[in-house]
Design an enzyme around this catalytic site. Structure first.
Site, PDB file in Angstrom:
ATOM      1  N   SER A  92      33.624  36.311  37.173  1.00 28.25           N
ATOM      2  CA  SER A  92      32.959  37.587  37.054  1.00 28.25           C
ATOM      3  C   SER A  92      33.089  37.807  35.333  1.00 28.25           C
ATOM      4  O   SER A  92      32.099  38.694  34.939  1.00 28.25           O
ATOM      5  CB  SER A  92      33.397  38.622  37.849  1.00 28.25           C
ATOM      6  OG  SER A  92      34.880  39.236  37.644  1.00 28.25           O
ATOM      7  N   LYS A 109      37.215  44.279  34.747  1.00 27.31           N
ATOM      8  CA  LYS A 109      35.702  44.389  34.183  1.00 27.31           C
ATOM      9  C   LYS A 109      36.011  45.131  32.848  1.00 27.31           C
ATOM     10  O   LYS A 109      36.721  45.429  32.348  1.00 27.31           O
ATOM     11  CB  LYS A 109      35.083  45.317  35.100  1.00 27.31           C
ATOM     12  CG  LYS A 109      34.916  44.824  36.571  1.00 27.31           C
ATOM     13  CD  LYS A 109      34.178  43.398  36.745  1.00 27.31           C
ATOM     14  CE  LYS A 109      34.237  43.341  38.314  1.00 27.31           C
ATOM     15  NZ  LYS A 109      33.657  42.027  38.373  1.00 27.31           N
TER      16      LYS A 109
END
Length: 294
Positions: free
Chosen positions: A85, A146
């Site tokens: 990701s 993230k």
């Protein structure tokens, strides 16, 4: 002759007296010399010796564990990247170092969450663009990583594959194709994105009409942050609600869930490497060692 005999006798007597004096001085020196104390015998039995050694080992181990806990809680903590990701900046198998003091201390800074700690102690707000490790709000047993895109009070939206922050399109410059591991398509397009504060980072886009390429407008609540993966079409992040029945995402991330800022790739293992396969232990991506993260 008698005179000579007397002289000889006197010489002999003088020599004898001198020898006797030397003997007395030597004896005095020996008597005055410090006497060595006999070594004290170890009177402990084998059982007591074993107990004492065990206590010493336990003390050393306890001190080491305390130091490790202090280091892990307040300074640095390692993490392994489990997914794609955050490509093209972080790849599966990267072993990263996270700075724990950047944002202060919360209950999630400890190996076991401490419920009596509320909010953050010595709080320092993250900056837009930081790569952050945090506890997933819907399941705090899971760590996510993230990039911070939206700060408290910001509005964030994706429109036709373009990121907007506070109503302004975030500039990006196309750099060309890159390998897109962990996705059906093997190639993606890399971009250099420049956030409103001027910080830049790499991101990649795989398709032009992905599910999260067009969203509504998100308003980041006070005390929360909006997170996005750099691999925009392969990241379940704040664009996805944790209540989504098909692809539950992250939603907004409370400040107390932040664990630290990712600062360095320490090393990186190739695909297929495992601790359970000793012959793969040296299957490294050598060019990713000690790589700073931005």
């Amino acid at each position: 002759m008698a005179k000579h005999d007397d002289t000889a006798n006197e010489a002999i007597a003088a020599a004898a007296n001198a020898a006797e004096q030397i003997d007395h001085e030597t004896a005095a020196t020996v008597d005055n010399a410090p006497k060595e104390e006999p070594e004290e015998a170890d009177t402990r039995d084998a059982k007591q010796v074993a107990v004492d050694e065990a206590k010493e080992i336990f003390s050393v181990v306890a001190v080491a564990l305390i130091l490790v806990m202090i280091l892990r809680t307040f300074l640095f903590q390692p993490f392994t990247i489990p997914s794609a990701s955050m490509e093209p900046n972080l790849y599966e198998g990267d072993y990263i170092i996270v700075s724990k003091w950047d944002y202060g201390i919360s209950k999630y800074s400890f190996p076991i969450a401490l419920p009596f700690i509320k909010g953050r102690i010595m709080n320092h707000a993250p900056k837009r663009g930081d790569i952050v490790v945090f506890k997933l709000p819907s399941n705090t047993k899971i760590d996510y990583i993230k990039r911070v895109i939206g700060l408290p009070g910001d509005t964030v939206q994706m429109k036709q594959d373009q990121l907007y922050v506070n109503g302004v399109a975030v500039p990006n410059t196309e750099l060309g194709p890159v390998d897109a591991k962990g996705f059906e398509a093997r190639y993606a397009t890399a971009y250099r994105e420049t956030l409103p504060d001027g910080r830049t980072h790499l991101m990649q886009d795989i398709v032009k009409d992905g599910r999260a390429d067009d969203t509504g407008e998100f308003v980041v609540p006070a005390g929360n942050y909006f997170m996005m993966g750099d691999n925009r079409d392969n990241s379940l992040d704040s664009r996805f609600s944790p209540d989504d029945p098909y692809e539950p995402g992250v939603g907004f991330v409370p400040a107390e869930n932040l664990e630290g800022r990712a600062v360095l790739i320490l090393m990186s293992w190739k695909e297929g490497s495992s601790l359970w396969k000793p012959w793969t232990w040296l299957n490294f991506h050598w060019n990713r060692f000690f790589k700073p993260l931005h």
